[in-house]
Enzyme design. Structure first.
Site, short mmCIF file in Angstrom:
data_model
loop_
_atom_site.label_atom_id
_atom_site.label_comp_id
_atom_site.label_asym_id
_atom_site.label_seq_id
_atom_site.Cartn_x
_atom_site.Cartn_y
_atom_site.Cartn_z
N GLY A 13 -78.50 109.56 45.18
CA GLY A 13 -78.32 108.89 46.46
C GLY A 13 -77.47 109.72 47.41
O GLY A 13 -76.52 110.36 46.97
N ARG A 74 -84.84 112.31 43.73
CA ARG A 74 -84.70 111.95 42.32
C ARG A 74 -85.85 112.63 41.61
O ARG A 74 -87.00 112.49 42.01
CB ARG A 74 -84.71 110.44 42.15
N ASP A 105 -73.41 109.75 39.04
CA ASP A 105 -73.36 109.88 37.57
C ASP A 105 -74.66 110.42 36.98
O ASP A 105 -74.63 111.21 36.03
CB ASP A 105 -72.94 108.56 36.91
N THR A 128 -70.86 110.07 45.86
CA THR A 128 -71.48 108.74 45.77
C THR A 128 -70.58 107.72 46.46
O THR A 128 -69.36 107.81 46.34
CB THR A 128 -71.72 108.30 44.30
N ASP A 130 -70.30 104.73 45.61
CA ASP A 130 -69.93 103.67 44.66
C ASP A 130 -68.54 103.83 44.04
O ASP A 130 -68.02 102.90 43.45
CB ASP A 130 -70.95 103.59 43.52
N ASP A 132 -67.83 105.26 41.33
CA ASP A 132 -67.99 104.84 39.93
C ASP A 132 -67.80 105.97 38.92
O ASP A 132 -68.13 105.81 37.75
CB ASP A 132 -69.36 104.16 39.73
N GLY A 173 -72.74 99.22 45.03
CA GLY A 173 -71.76 99.46 43.98
C GLY A 173 -72.35 99.40 42.57
O GLY A 173 -71.72 99.86 41.62
N ARG A 174 -73.52 98.79 42.47
CA ARG A 174 -74.18 98.64 41.15
C ARG A 174 -73.25 98.05 40.09
O ARG A 174 -72.90 96.91 40.18
CB ARG A 174 -74.77 99.98 40.71
P1 ATP Z 1 -76.26 107.57 42.91
O1 ATP Z 1 -75.02 107.17 42.12
O2 ATP Z 1 -75.93 107.69 44.35
O3 ATP Z 1 -77.48 106.76 42.63
P2 ATP Z 1 -77.04 109.55 41.00
O4 ATP Z 1 -76.69 110.97 40.91
O5 ATP Z 1 -76.45 108.64 39.95
O6 ATP Z 1 -76.64 109.07 42.45
P3 ATP Z 1 -79.68 109.29 39.83
O7 ATP Z 1 -80.97 108.91 40.48
O8 ATP Z 1 -79.20 108.46 38.71
O9 ATP Z 1 -78.62 109.37 41.03
O10 ATP Z 1 -79.80 110.80 39.32
C1 ATP Z 1 -80.24 111.82 40.19
C2 ATP Z 1 -81.10 112.81 39.44
O11 ATP Z 1 -80.34 113.42 38.38
C3 ATP Z 1 -82.32 112.25 38.74
O12 ATP Z 1 -83.41 112.08 39.61
C4 ATP Z 1 -82.61 113.34 37.72
O13 ATP Z 1 -83.28 114.41 38.31
C5 ATP Z 1 -81.21 113.78 37.31
N1 ATP Z 1 -80.84 113.07 36.08
C6 ATP Z 1 -80.34 111.83 35.95
N2 ATP Z 1 -80.17 111.51 34.65
C7 ATP Z 1 -80.60 112.58 33.93
C8 ATP Z 1 -80.72 112.90 32.54
N3 ATP Z 1 -80.34 112.02 31.61
N4 ATP Z 1 -81.21 114.10 32.20
C9 ATP Z 1 -81.57 114.99 33.14
N5 ATP Z 1 -81.52 114.76 34.46
C10 ATP Z 1 -81.03 113.59 34.85
#
Ligand code: ATP
Length: 325
Positions: A13, A74, A105, A128, A130, A132, A173-174
């Site tokens: 995000g 993503r 995360d 992020t 959030d 978190d 915030g999930r």
């Molecule tokens: P936000 O907290 O704002 O949602 P985020 O970084 O947590 O951001 P995610 O969609 O969970 O967002 O993860 C972003 C990208 O990170 C995913 O689309 C994927 O490409 C990669 N990713 C997430 N989890 C994994 C994993 N377990 N292994 C490999 N890549 C991952």
């Protein structure tokens, strides 16, 4: 091995302040004689080979902009071994020696796996709204989102008090209640319904039984989105059924919380963290997220940063309760 070239990407995000972080990483790297390559659309850009060389002026005039000029995405493919292999081939072909990943995360979970699989130095920045991620008091974007929430709640308050209504305001915030809790304190709301408390108490029933609204003609309650609390709609449905004496309304703030020009705090945080990411790489650090604790930069191992259930300070919960009498 000396680091001659870094790649930088934003993933997951978007969050206000990501651009300030991109600028800081780029400028600090170039200042230290390191070449910078911008990777578009997060991990997906590594797989589809969307790489642009960055100069100091590539990041001019972005510190004040929300979103991310590198775009974000993503990528399901990056979650597979084959996808990450293609991503690593791009890294080799582009002669990138280390990566800076800005994201939440999920993005840092991906970074951790990628770093381990290919023995690649990666430093993460917590991007992020959030808040978190563990091991850091703040994440980039959180302060801006909090200010946006506060301003929105101030406006809703005008309507709530004119009509003597109970408003449930849903915020992001999930699994984390930081935005709801601090948003409630900042806007003088009556209460926050947060995931951290959902398992141990019926927050709505407690609120009502504690004399909720007795001395007031309107009430504002912030609710964290998501399955754990059920969100603002679920709260309103319950009130309609269980406490029909209240005139209840719902407002879901949604994506306005993610946008906008970053606050001074977020720009400064992102600038400090971005510069620290280059210091960390030069210092031989790898597989750490840059954090901030008591206003000092710290290195947090990815394994710790991505742990669930970041603790909320009890004094914030107490303060909200005391001030809502
Ligand atoms: P936000 O907290 O704002 O949602 P985020 O970084 O947590 O951001 P995610 O969609 O969970 O967002 O993860 C972003 C990208 O990170 C995913 O689309 C994927 O490409 C990669 N990713 C997430 N989890 C994994 C994993 N377990 N292994 C490999 N890549 C991952």
């Amino acid at each position: 091995m000396a680091i001659k070239c870094i790649g930088i990407l934003t993933s997951g995000g978007d969050a206000p302040g990501m651009n300030a972080a991109i600028r800081a990483v780029t400028r600090a790297a170039i200042y230290n004689g390191i070449e910078v390559k911008g990777i578009l659309r997060g991990y997906r850009g590594l797989i589809t080979n969307e790489i642009v060389p960055f100069k100091t002026n590539s990041v001019s005039n972005i510190i004040q902009q929300g979103g991310t000029m590198l775009k974000t995405a993503r990528s399901k493919e990056f979650q597979t071994t084959e996808g990450r292999k293609i991503a690593y081939e791009t890294i080799q072909r582009e002669e990138i020696d280390a990566l800076v990943v800005i994201g939440g995360d999920g993005s840092l979970t991906g970074a951790r796996i990628f770093a381990q699989e290919f023995n690649l130095p990666i430093v993460g920045l917590p991007g992020t709204i959030d808040n978190d991620l563990q091991g850091t008091d703040l994440t980039i974007g959180y302060d801006t989102a909090l200010n946006t929430i506060m301003q929105a709640v101030d406006k809703i308050r005008d309507t709530a008090s004119s009509h003597e209504r109970l408003f449930f305001i849903e915020v992001m915030g999930r699994e984390c209640g930081f935005l709801a809790l601090n948003g409630a304190i900042a806007s003088g709301a009556e209460a926050a319904i947060i995931p951290e408390k959902s398992m141990e108490q019926d927050q709505l029933a407690d609120l009502i039984s504690n004399g909720f609204r007795k001395s007031k003609n309107s009430s504002l309650v912030l609710v964290t989105e998501g399955d754990i609390t059920g969100g603002a709609m679920a709260m309103a449905e319950r009130v309609k059924k269980e406490y029909p004496q209240y005139d209840v309304r719902v407002s879901i703030l949604g994506h306005v919380q993610r946008g906008g020009s970053p606050t001074a705090s977020d720009r400064i945080l992102a600038s400090r963290m971005g510069a620290a990411a280059i210091d960390a790489l030069l210092d031989g650090q790898r597989n750490v997220m840059i954090g901030i604790q008591n206003d000092e930069i710290v290195y947090v191992p990815f394994s710790k940063a991505i742990k669930k259930n970041k603790p909320l300070q009890q004094d914030l919960l107490d303060t909200l309760k005391i001030l809502s009498i």
